[in-house]
Design a protein around this motif. Sequence first.
Motif, PDB file in Angstrom:
ATOM      1  N   ALA A 135      -4.878  -6.134   4.189  1.00  0.00           N
ATOM      2  CA  ALA A 135      -5.736  -4.697   3.971  1.00  0.00           C
ATOM      3  C   ALA A 135      -6.382  -4.079   5.068  1.00  0.00           C
ATOM      4  N   GLN A 136      -6.923  -4.991   6.008  1.00  0.00           N
ATOM      5  CA  GLN A 136      -7.501  -4.264   7.107  1.00  0.00           C
ATOM      6  C   GLN A 136      -6.584  -3.575   7.998  1.00  0.00           C
ATOM      7  N   LEU A 194      -5.883  -0.313   6.065  1.00  0.00           N
ATOM      8  CA  LEU A 194      -7.006   0.638   6.315  1.00  0.00           C
ATOM      9  C   LEU A 194      -7.058   1.574   7.602  1.00  0.00           C
ATOM     10  N   SER A 196       0.726  -1.046  -0.004  1.00  0.00           N
ATOM     11  CA  SER A 196      -0.001   0.003   0.050  1.00  0.00           C
ATOM     12  C   SER A 196       0.768   1.219  -0.143  1.00  0.00           C
ATOM     13  N   GLN A 222      -6.158 -11.713   4.434  1.00  0.00           N
ATOM     14  CA  GLN A 222      -6.942 -10.787   4.265  1.00  0.00           C
ATOM     15  C   GLN A 222      -6.748  -9.401   5.482  1.00  0.00           C
TER      16      GLN A 222
END
Length: 101
Positions: free
Chosen positions: A91-92, A95, A66, A88
């Motif tokens: 990404a969490q 964010l 990112s 997964q």
Amino acid sequence: GHCGNFNSIASDDSAAQIQARVGQIPAAALLFRHATPSQAAPRHTLAECKRDAHRYSRAIELCKASEAKLDDAATGGCVFDVCFAGPQYAAQDLLYSKSLQ
């Protein structure tokens, strides 16, 4: 951290301090009539993840994928989450880190 006491003081969220607080809820503070017994989960470490070179390098790759500028602690937390909970969580975590910036 995820298992802290949510008072925004990171220094009282060490593993030892969290373990000392586990299971110490007075009966009067329970939300339900009966407490459900729990079992201790396995204690994983980042060193354990590093022993699996492929899993560790993949976790780093996902956590750095990112534009978010993560500090070392956030990157280590993301790598740990990905290694032991699944991809997964990269990404969490990213964010969440962006929401703090």
